[in-house]
Write a protein that holds these residues in place. Structure first.
Motif, short mmCIF file in Angstrom:
data_model
loop_
_atom_site.label_atom_id
_atom_site.label_comp_id
_atom_site.label_asym_id
_atom_site.label_seq_id
_atom_site.Cartn_x
_atom_site.Cartn_y
_atom_site.Cartn_z
N SER A 106 0.83 -1.21 0.00
CA SER A 106 0.00 0.00 0.00
C SER A 106 0.86 1.25 0.00
N VAL A 107 0.20 2.36 -0.31
CA VAL A 107 0.84 3.68 -0.22
C VAL A 107 0.35 4.30 1.09
N MET A 108 1.28 4.93 1.83
CA MET A 108 0.90 5.54 3.12
C MET A 108 0.46 6.99 2.90
N VAL A 118 5.46 10.18 -3.83
CA VAL A 118 5.26 8.84 -4.39
C VAL A 118 4.69 8.98 -5.81
N VAL A 119 5.33 8.30 -6.77
CA VAL A 119 4.81 8.26 -8.14
C VAL A 119 4.28 6.84 -8.40
N VAL A 120 3.01 6.76 -8.79
CA VAL A 120 2.42 5.45 -9.12
C VAL A 120 2.46 5.30 -10.64
N ALA A 121 3.26 4.35 -11.11
CA ALA A 121 3.47 4.13 -12.56
C ALA A 121 3.34 2.65 -12.87
N GLY A 138 4.91 7.67 1.81
CA GLY A 138 5.80 6.56 1.50
C GLY A 138 4.99 5.32 1.15
N ILE A 139 5.63 4.17 1.25
CA ILE A 139 4.94 2.92 0.89
C ILE A 139 5.19 1.84 1.94
N ILE A 140 4.34 0.82 1.93
CA ILE A 140 4.55 -0.36 2.76
C ILE A 140 4.67 -1.55 1.81
N THR A 141 5.73 -2.32 1.94
CA THR A 141 5.93 -3.45 1.03
C THR A 141 5.13 -4.67 1.51
N ALA A 142 5.13 -5.70 0.69
CA ALA A 142 4.40 -6.92 1.04
C ALA A 142 4.98 -7.58 2.29
N ALA A 147 -6.53 6.85 -1.67
CA ALA A 147 -6.19 8.29 -1.62
C ALA A 147 -7.41 9.16 -1.88
N GLY A 148 -8.56 8.52 -2.18
CA GLY A 148 -9.78 9.28 -2.42
C GLY A 148 -10.08 9.49 -3.89
N HIS A 149 -9.32 8.81 -4.76
CA HIS A 149 -9.54 8.98 -6.20
C HIS A 149 -10.65 8.09 -6.71
N ARG A 150 -11.33 8.59 -7.76
CA ARG A 150 -12.37 7.79 -8.42
C ARG A 150 -11.73 7.03 -9.58
N ILE A 151 -12.06 5.74 -9.66
CA ILE A 151 -11.59 4.93 -10.78
C ILE A 151 -12.76 4.79 -11.75
#
Length: 405
Positions: free
Chosen positions: A120-122, A144-147, A130-134, A169-173
């Motif tokens: 996940s992204v924190m 953080v860049v999501v690519a 930042g991020i949390i790994t598996a 993050a509150g974004h609509r997909i």
């Protein structure tokens, strides 16, 4: 591209990938030759990105297709232009493109971690932290860049992971759907594989709406397959078929093998050829007009005997044959799956993204680029252009944001 751009700004960059090597999708793009961009003028380029291409106008004012060409040529990759403005490396090897990008990562001391999954992204107080790994490792970051791509071609790693992080993050997909994908059909001749493997050059393919009016027409090559239709013209029509299938159970496709000639003119020209050889079998007279397999298929549909001569040929049946040359109707009942598509339609709503910076309007320090965004183009270098341009802007702006903090 994002990591290189951030590295150029002297930011400390970590590039994390769940696959075992970088650039896997790039390495298979353009049939393994890597169609790095398209040289069309910006307005035309945007017309070839029917999924929110207009959103890219601001991005192209910062970095565009000509800048991509300069970027690669500056790195020593000579490019060549092919049909429809497509740009390829002279080497015809996608790996040369991947290799120079990897060298740039080294040059800017980008830290690389492969075979590492992100859980996940924190987010904290309206900011990406930042991020949390598996493995539950916490990696803090100023931005953080999501690519991570969409859901197409999943064996390259794009399995839709990023949509969950964007929603958090509150974004609509927006609704995801396959584009640039082969079309399926239940027509008897398709099921019987009558034309399987047959290609038509420069055919006009139209998608018809409920009223029988064309929604879109593309004149390009196409091919008949064991499940339906494929090839460039079909891939370009596929997203329109997906949309029309929401309004009707089956969508009619119209195939015109002589898009440059009017129906009456075609009738006159073929008739004049037949009159010039009245004793010859019509199959032999008309063979130069099209592939024999297609000719015999159209004869059979119109109950014409290939051995008929002009004098024994029913004029009514011949008109039916001409009609099929210009307007063969194939009913489409769907497409192959999103996983089998070249491109994902839908994604993170572009209304929630700053078009000049690729920054999230929902969380500070969060950036998106490439196919995870609700942007999709035709094949021909358009999607890769969108990915490289948005990647560069996300990288530059995320680095500036992180350094300012």
């Amino acid at each position: 591209m994002a990591a290189i751009a951030a590295g150029e700004k002297k930011a400390r960059v970590l590039l994390i990938d769940k696959g075992n090597k970088l650039g896997r999708k790039l390495a298979i793009s353009g049939g393994g030759r890597c169609n790095v961009t398209n040289r069309m003028p910006i307005d035309e380029l945007i017309q070839h990105i029917p999924g929110n291409g207009r959103f890219l106008y601001s991005a192209f004012s910062e970095f565009n297709n000509e800048d991509i060409i300069r970027f690669f040529e500056h790195l020593g990759i000579k490019l060549k232009e092919e049909d429809h403005g497509r740009m390829f490396p002279v080497s015809d090897k996608a790996q040369t493109v991947v290799d120079v990008l990897l060298n740039q990562l080294k040059k800017y001391r980008v830290h690389i971690r492969t075979t590492e999954k992100v859980k996940s992204v924190m987010y904290e107080n309206g900011r990406a932290k930042g991020i949390i790994t598996a493995n539950d490792e916490v990696i803090k970051a100023g931005a953080v860049v999501v690519a991570v791509g969409g859901k197409s071609v999943p064996h390259t790693g794009s399995t839709g992971d990023g949509y969950v992080w964007a929603e958090a993050a509150g974004h609509r997909i927006t609704e995801l759907f396959p584009t640039e994908v082969p079309i399926t059909s239940n027509e008897p001749f398709i099921k019987q594989k009558t034309l399987q493997g047959l290609s038509l050059r420069d055919a006009g393919v139209s998608v018809l709406n409920k009223k029988g009016k064309p929604v879109v027409t593309h004149v390009m090559d196409m091919i008949f397959t064991h499940f339906g239709l494929s090839g460039p013209a079909i891939l370009r029509c596929s997203q329109f078929v997906v949309k029309e299938l929401k309004k009707q159970d089956q969508v009619k496709l119209k195939i015109d093998i002589f898009p440059a000639i009017h129906k009456e003119e075609l009738l006159q020209k073929m008739t004049s050829d037949l009159k010039a050889a009245p004793k010859k079998a019509i199959k032999n007279v008309l063979k130069p007009w099209m592939q024999e397999r297609y000719l015999l298929f159209l004869f059979e549909r119109n109950k014409i005997q290939p051995e008929d001569t002009y004098s024994t040929l029913s004029k009514e049946k011949f008109r039916g044959f001409i009609q099929d040359c210009k307007e063969l109707i194939v009913r489409a009942d769907g497409t192959l799956s999103l996983e089998k598509a070249f491109v994902t339609g839908g994604g993170v709503s572009v209304k929630e993204i700053d078009p000049k910076k690729m920054a999230s309007k929902k969380q500070e320090g969060l950036y998106f680029c490439g196919e995870i965004l609700d942007i999709h183009g035709y094949t021909g270098g358009y999607n890769i252009t969108s990915a490289l341009v948005t990647g560069r802007l996300a990288g530059l702006n995320s680095a500036e944001y992180a350094l300012s903090k």
